[in-house]
Design a protein around this motif. Structure first.
Motif, PDB file in Angstrom:
ATOM      1  N   SER A 144       0.809  -1.220   0.000  1.00 13.69           N
ATOM      2  CA  SER A 144       0.000   0.000   0.000  1.00 13.69           C
ATOM      3  C   SER A 144       0.841   1.268   0.000  1.00 13.69           C
ATOM      4  O   SER A 144       0.416   2.306  -0.494  1.00 13.69           O
ATOM      5  CB  SER A 144      -0.932   0.017   1.222  1.00 13.69           C
ATOM      6  OG  SER A 144      -0.187  -0.100   2.422  1.00 13.69           O
ATOM      7  N   SER A 145       2.047   1.198   0.532  1.00 13.90           N
ATOM      8  CA  SER A 145       2.874   2.405   0.592  1.00 13.90           C
ATOM      9  C   SER A 145       3.671   2.654  -0.686  1.00 13.90           C
ATOM     10  O   SER A 145       3.826   3.788  -1.138  1.00 13.90           O
ATOM     11  CB  SER A 145       3.835   2.325   1.790  1.00 13.90           C
ATOM     12  OG  SER A 145       4.693   1.193   1.645  1.00 13.90           O
ATOM     13  N   SER A 146       4.156   1.570  -1.304  1.00 15.32           N
ATOM     14  CA  SER A 146       4.983   1.751  -2.505  1.00 15.32           C
ATOM     15  C   SER A 146       4.246   1.456  -3.805  1.00 15.32           C
ATOM     16  O   SER A 146       4.621   1.938  -4.866  1.00 15.32           O
ATOM     17  CB  SER A 146       6.219   0.850  -2.429  1.00 15.32           C
ATOM     18  OG  SER A 146       5.836  -0.515  -2.534  1.00 15.32           O
ATOM     19  N   GLY A 147       3.204   0.635  -3.726  1.00 15.94           N
ATOM     20  CA  GLY A 147       2.487   0.234  -4.929  1.00 15.94           C
ATOM     21  C   GLY A 147       3.052  -1.003  -5.593  1.00 15.94           C
ATOM     22  O   GLY A 147       2.597  -1.397  -6.672  1.00 15.94           O
ATOM     23  N   ALA A 148       4.070  -1.632  -4.960  1.00 19.79           N
ATOM     24  CA  ALA A 148       4.644  -2.849  -5.524  1.00 19.79           C
ATOM     25  C   ALA A 148       3.571  -3.934  -5.567  1.00 19.79           C
ATOM     26  O   ALA A 148       2.686  -3.985  -4.707  1.00 19.79           O
ATOM     27  CB  ALA A 148       5.833  -3.305  -4.688  1.00 19.79           C
ATOM     28  N   TYR A 149       3.672  -4.806  -6.566  1.00 20.87           N
ATOM     29  CA  TYR A 149       2.566  -5.751  -6.778  1.00 20.87           C
ATOM     30  C   TYR A 149       3.066  -7.133  -7.182  1.00 20.87           C
ATOM     31  O   TYR A 149       4.082  -7.274  -7.853  1.00 20.87           O
ATOM     32  CB  TYR A 149       1.646  -5.209  -7.883  1.00 20.87           C
ATOM     33  CG  TYR A 149       0.421  -6.063  -8.145  1.00 20.87           C
ATOM     34  CD1 TYR A 149      -0.707  -5.944  -7.347  1.00 20.87           C
ATOM     35  CD2 TYR A 149       0.418  -7.000  -9.181  1.00 20.87           C
ATOM     36  CE1 TYR A 149      -1.827  -6.725  -7.588  1.00 20.87           C
ATOM     37  CE2 TYR A 149      -0.688  -7.790  -9.429  1.00 20.87           C
ATOM     38  CZ  TYR A 149      -1.814  -7.648  -8.628  1.00 20.87           C
ATOM     39  OH  TYR A 149      -2.926  -8.417  -8.839  1.00 20.87           O
ATOM     40  N   GLY A 150       2.313  -8.145  -6.768  1.00 21.86           N
ATOM     41  CA  GLY A 150       2.527  -9.516  -7.204  1.00 21.86           C
ATOM     42  C   GLY A 150       3.594 -10.270  -6.439  1.00 21.86           C
ATOM     43  O   GLY A 150       4.170  -9.777  -5.469  1.00 21.86           O
ATOM     44  N   ILE A 151       3.840 -11.490  -6.868  1.00 21.12           N
ATOM     45  CA  ILE A 151       4.805 -12.361  -6.206  1.00 21.12           C
ATOM     46  C   ILE A 151       6.175 -11.715  -6.092  1.00 21.12           C
ATOM     47  O   ILE A 151       6.780 -11.710  -5.012  1.00 21.12           O
ATOM     48  CB  ILE A 151       4.902 -13.717  -6.942  1.00 21.12           C
ATOM     49  CG1 ILE A 151       3.588 -14.496  -6.803  1.00 21.12           C
ATOM     50  CG2 ILE A 151       6.064 -14.550  -6.408  1.00 21.12           C
ATOM     51  CD1 ILE A 151       3.522 -15.772  -7.618  1.00 21.12           C
ATOM     52  N   PRO A 152       6.720 -11.118  -7.180  1.00 19.02           N
ATOM     53  CA  PRO A 152       8.059 -10.532  -7.069  1.00 19.02           C
ATOM     54  C   PRO A 152       8.041  -9.083  -6.578  1.00 19.02           C
ATOM     55  O   PRO A 152       9.097  -8.463  -6.476  1.00 19.02           O
ATOM     56  CB  PRO A 152       8.577 -10.603  -8.507  1.00 19.02           C
ATOM     57  CG  PRO A 152       7.356 -10.475  -9.346  1.00 19.02           C
ATOM     58  CD  PRO A 152       6.248 -11.151  -8.583  1.00 19.02           C
TER      59      PRO A 152
END
Length: 202
Positions: A144-152
């Protein structure tokens, strides 16, 4: 000259026999120049007819050969089209099967993909630790803070579209992209895991 032609073109200067003092004498026969010309014309027409027939026969043979070649090429094209359709269907089935397998057990898919990037089985433990820490191997994990998504934990998640249009939901697509990222950035999963342990990110 044929018998029919001879009859048609030869004119007799006298018919029958002349009788001289009770004795029969053969009549004199001559061939007129007109008859000779007609005979020559008939002969020339016959040669022209034979030449025309030969030419027509040859043209017919060429058309038959062209038709046979067209039929052969059409059959080859149809067979190639069928093979391409079969190949597409096989690839689609393979992708579907891989996606189903990845959804059920993404770790096994990642383990199977290691060799595609030049890594051995010994790298899997580091990869498992890294992605367990990052996402718990969840395709929908989102920071939620960085927007990184998915398994990796791709940042942003849309970067994974380079590996496939189904990057938002297909574990195999995410894993493929993630392994490519690790290879380019760190060289190996264990190097990436070491960096994560030291900095808390990778």
């Amino acid at each position: 000259m044929t018998t029919t032609a001879a009859i048609a073109v030869i004119s007799a200067s006298a018919a029958g026999f002349a009788t001289t003092q009770g004795q029969a004498a053969p009549a004199s026969f001559t061939v007129s120049s007109e008859a000779v010309a007609q005979s020559a014309d008939l002969h020339r027409a016959s040669l022209e007819d034979r030449a025309y027939l030969a030419k027509a026969k040859n043209a017919g043979s060429q058309r038959a050969a062209a038709l046979a070649e067209h039929t052969r090429l059409a059959a080859i094209a149809r067979a190639a089209k069928i093979r391409k359709a079969a190949d597409r269907a096989a690839r689609s089935q393979a992708r579907t099967a891989l996606a189903a397998r990845a959804s059920a057990d993404p770790r096994s898919v990642a383990r199977a993909m290691l060799g595609d990037f030049g890594w051995g089985e010994g790298q899997f433990g580091c990869l498992d630790s890294l992605w367990m820490k990052e996402s718990g191997w969840s395709t929908s994990a989102s920071n939620s803070s960085s927007g990184a998504y998915g398994i990796p934990q791709s940042l942003p998640g849309s970067k994974m579209s380079s590996a496939g249009s189904d990057w938002q939901s297909n574990p195999a697509t995410q894993i493929k992209w993630g392994l490519g990222y690790i290879q380019e950035r760190y060289g190996s999963p264990c190097a990436a895991w070491g960096h994560s342990q030291a900095t808390n990110w990778y």
